[in-house]
Design a protein around this motif. Structure first.
Motif, PDB file in Angstrom:
ATOM      1  N   GLU A   1       1.009  -1.038  -0.024  1.00 10.23           N
ATOM      2  CA  GLU A   1       0.025  -0.127   0.050  1.00 10.23           C
ATOM      3  C   GLU A   1       0.873   1.043  -0.078  1.00 10.23           C
ATOM      4  N   ALA A   2       1.895   1.137   0.849  1.00  5.27           N
ATOM      5  CA  ALA A   2       3.113   1.939   0.292  1.00  5.27           C
ATOM      6  C   ALA A   2       4.169   2.928  -0.562  1.00  5.27           C
ATOM      7  N   CYS A   3       4.207   1.579  -0.795  1.00  2.27           N
ATOM      8  CA  CYS A   3       4.730   1.352  -2.577  1.00  2.27           C
ATOM      9  C   CYS A   3       4.256   2.752  -3.739  1.00  2.27           C
ATOM     10  N   THR A   4       2.060   1.907  -2.927  1.00  2.00           N
ATOM     11  CA  THR A   4       1.089   2.625  -3.801  1.00  2.00           C
ATOM     12  C   THR A   4       0.899   3.805  -3.871  1.00  2.00           C
ATOM     13  N   VAL A   5       0.853   4.350  -2.808  1.00  2.00           N
ATOM     14  CA  VAL A   5       0.965   5.663  -2.638  1.00  2.00           C
ATOM     15  C   VAL A   5       1.623   7.027  -2.413  1.00  2.00           C
ATOM     16  N   VAL A   6       3.185   6.390  -2.577  1.00  3.22           N
ATOM     17  CA  VAL A   6       4.877   6.841  -3.068  1.00  3.22           C
ATOM     18  C   VAL A   6       4.821   6.846  -4.769  1.00  3.22           C
ATOM     19  N   PHE A   7       4.176   5.715  -5.491  1.00  5.19           N
ATOM     20  CA  PHE A   7       4.198   6.153  -6.357  1.00  5.19           C
ATOM     21  C   PHE A   7       2.337   7.255  -7.415  1.00  5.19           C
ATOM     22  N   LEU A   8       1.983   7.151  -6.617  1.00  3.51           N
ATOM     23  CA  LEU A   8       0.771   8.014  -7.509  1.00  3.51           C
ATOM     24  C   LEU A   8       1.018   9.505  -6.780  1.00  3.51           C
ATOM     25  N   THR A   9       1.654   9.098  -5.721  1.00 10.09           N
ATOM     26  CA  THR A   9       1.958  10.803  -5.325  1.00 10.09           C
ATOM     27  C   THR A   9       3.270  11.153  -6.150  1.00 10.09           C
ATOM     28  N   ALA A  10       4.203  10.722  -6.706  1.00  3.75           N
ATOM     29  CA  ALA A  10       5.333  10.459  -7.379  1.00  3.75           C
ATOM     30  C   ALA A  10       5.038  11.236  -9.071  1.00  3.75           C
TER      31      ALA A  10
ATOM     32  N   GLY B   1      10.039  -2.563   7.805  1.00  7.74           N
ATOM     33  CA  GLY B   1       8.708  -2.351   6.815  1.00  7.74           C
ATOM     34  C   GLY B   1       8.412  -1.958   7.038  1.00  7.74           C
ATOM     35  N   ASP B   2       7.454  -2.068   8.405  1.00  6.93           N
ATOM     36  CA  ASP B   2       6.304  -1.126   9.057  1.00  6.93           C
ATOM     37  C   ASP B   2       6.638  -0.390   8.910  1.00  6.93           C
ATOM     38  N   THR B   3       7.874   0.698   9.104  1.00  9.16           N
ATOM     39  CA  THR B   3       8.613   2.532   9.756  1.00  9.16           C
ATOM     40  C   THR B   3       7.822   2.491   8.103  1.00  9.16           C
ATOM     41  N   MET B   4       8.519   2.218   6.706  1.00  9.97           N
ATOM     42  CA  MET B   4       8.797   1.856   5.678  1.00  9.97           C
ATOM     43  C   MET B   4       6.768   2.367   4.949  1.00  9.97           C
ATOM     44  N   ALA B   5       6.350   1.342   5.908  1.00  9.20           N
ATOM     45  CA  ALA B   5       4.583   1.074   5.185  1.00  9.20           C
ATOM     46  C   ALA B   5       4.104   2.818   5.420  1.00  9.20           C
ATOM     47  N   VAL B   6       4.289   2.992   6.937  1.00  6.06           N
ATOM     48  CA  VAL B   6       3.901   4.360   7.438  1.00  6.06           C
ATOM     49  C   VAL B   6       4.581   5.776   6.713  1.00  6.06           C
ATOM     50  N   ALA B   7       5.931   5.273   6.371  1.00 11.02           N
ATOM     51  CA  ALA B   7       6.631   6.690   6.656  1.00 11.02           C
ATOM     52  C   ALA B   7       6.002   6.754   4.827  1.00 11.02           C
ATOM     53  N   GLY B   8       5.586   5.500   4.214  1.00 12.13           N
ATOM     54  CA  GLY B   8       5.318   6.250   2.899  1.00 12.13           C
ATOM     55  C   GLY B   8       3.712   6.433   2.286  1.00 12.13           C
ATOM     56  N   TRP B   9       2.217   6.156   3.411  1.00 13.14           N
ATOM     57  CA  TRP B   9       1.639   7.095   3.578  1.00 13.14           C
ATOM     58  C   TRP B   9       1.514   8.438   3.926  1.00 13.14           C
ATOM     59  N   GLY B  10       2.523   9.048   5.136  1.00 11.20           N
ATOM     60  CA  GLY B  10       2.609  10.217   5.377  1.00 11.20           C
ATOM     61  C   GLY B  10       3.214  11.538   3.972  1.00 11.20           C
ATOM     62  N   ILE B  11       3.819  10.432   2.749  1.00  8.99           N
ATOM     63  CA  ILE B  11       4.337  11.379   1.316  1.00  8.99           C
ATOM     64  C   ILE B  11       2.716  11.403   1.355  1.00  8.99           C
ATOM     65  N   GLY B  12       1.984  11.168   0.818  1.00  8.82           N
ATOM     66  CA  GLY B  12       1.254  11.248   0.620  1.00  8.82           C
ATOM     67  C   GLY B  12       0.418  12.432   0.296  1.00  8.82           C
ATOM     68  N   PRO B  13      -0.061  13.442   1.075  1.00  5.90           N
ATOM     69  CA  PRO B  13       0.140  15.362   1.139  1.00  5.90           C
ATOM     70  C   PRO B  13       0.796  15.740   0.194  1.00  5.90           C
ATOM     71  N   LEU B  14       1.571  15.362  -0.382  1.00  6.28           N
ATOM     72  CA  LEU B  14       2.708  16.208  -0.697  1.00  6.28           C
ATOM     73  C   LEU B  14       1.577  16.498  -1.976  1.00  6.28           C
TER      74      LEU B  14
ATOM     75  N   TYR C   1       1.290  14.653  11.819  1.00  8.74           N
ATOM     76  CA  TYR C   1       0.024  13.840  12.488  1.00  8.74           C
ATOM     77  C   TYR C   1       0.285  11.933  11.660  1.00  8.74           C
ATOM     78  N   VAL C   2      -0.486  11.448  10.412  1.00  5.86           N
ATOM     79  CA  VAL C   2       0.190  10.192  10.389  1.00  5.86           C
ATOM     80  C   VAL C   2       1.126   9.870  10.534  1.00  5.86           C
ATOM     81  N   TRP C   3       2.836  10.065  11.127  1.00  6.65           N
ATOM     82  CA  TRP C   3       3.849  10.053  11.410  1.00  6.65           C
ATOM     83  C   TRP C   3       3.737   9.286  12.946  1.00  6.65           C
TER      84      TRP C   3
END
Length: 240
Positions: free
Chosen positions: A23-32, A137-150, A206-208
């Motif tokens: 899910e994090a990879c998907t969010v980061v890809f869409l954000t990018a 891996g869990d940290t990566m997942a949390v970090a990825g969702w926090g990229i979304g607001p960009l 907030y997300v992180w």
């Protein structure tokens, strides 16, 4: 009903669902994709709307020292360079340098991933100060969702540029509320962008914060310290 994403209530989301790197990879890809596409569109719009005539030195005109020479050799110097001295010393150059903005789109796409990995690494290192064996891996997942607001911040920037360069036909004038709102958005574009950046940073923090609290079983204070530190550094670097 649990939230569909951790962007709204990350604490409750991660209480109901396990962190997902997919899910994090998907969010980061869409954000990018959104961020780089917005930058590309901004470059295209600006390239068509910004044209500048600048004065540059004319290569056909000799130096002023030659054209105003005095002394025994002055006549021969002026005779050789006379035609060139009649040419204006400067000439107009048509500049549309905004097109170069578009060249940054691929780098911006890759840059979003760099930010994701950098944020994840920083959050993980800080989490290790308070947790015994946090999962990267869990940290990566949390970090990825926090990229979304960009992505939303990039879309807002695109909207401001569209309004700034909009060409309204003279026979269809904007009046009333739409005209006022458009004028205010353009006039206070810089302020709006700053507030959007602040809002994005707060949202990411907030997300992180609540993501780290839940997935690494940290206290709210420790999670805030870890996430807040990364958020502040990222906000400062983005403003440089």
């Amino acid at each position: 009903m649990p939230p569909l994403t951790p962007l709204v209530r990350p604490g409750r989301y991660y209480r109901e669902f396990s962190p997902s790197i997919f899910e994090a990879c998907t969010v980061v890809f869409l954000t990018a994709l959104v961020v780089s596409s917005s930058l590309l569109t901004i470059g295209v719009i600006a390239a068509g709307g910004v044209h500048v005539n600048v004065a540059v030195e004319s290569p056909a005109h000799p130096s002023d020292a030659i054209c105003t020479a005095t002394g025994s050799n002055a006549d021969s110097i002026k005779q050789v360079n006379g035609p060139g001295c009649t040419v204006p010393s400067t000439t107009a150059a048509f500049v549309t340098g905004w097109r170069t903005v578009s060249a940054w789109a691929p780098l911006t796409f890759a840059g979003v991933y760099v930010v994701w990995f950098g944020v994840a690494a920083a959050l993980h290192l800080l989490s290790r100060l308070f947790a015994d064996t946090p999962s990267f891996g869990d940290t990566m997942a949390v970090a990825g969702w926090g990229i979304g607001p960009l992505a939303l911040e990039a879309l807002l920037s695109l909207l401001l540029v569209v309004l700034a360069f909009a060409k309204i036909p003279t026979n269809v004038p904007l009046t009333g509320t739409i005209s006022t709102a458009s004028s205010l958005l353009v006039a206070f574009g810089g302020t709006i962008r700053f507030l959007a950046s602040v809002g994005t940073a707060v949202w990411q923090g907030y997300v992180w914060t609540f993501g780290l609290k839940r997935v690494h079983d940290l206290s709210i204070t420790r999670a805030t310290v870890a996430a807040g530190s990364v958020t502040v550094v990222l906000f400062v670097l983005a403003g440089l």
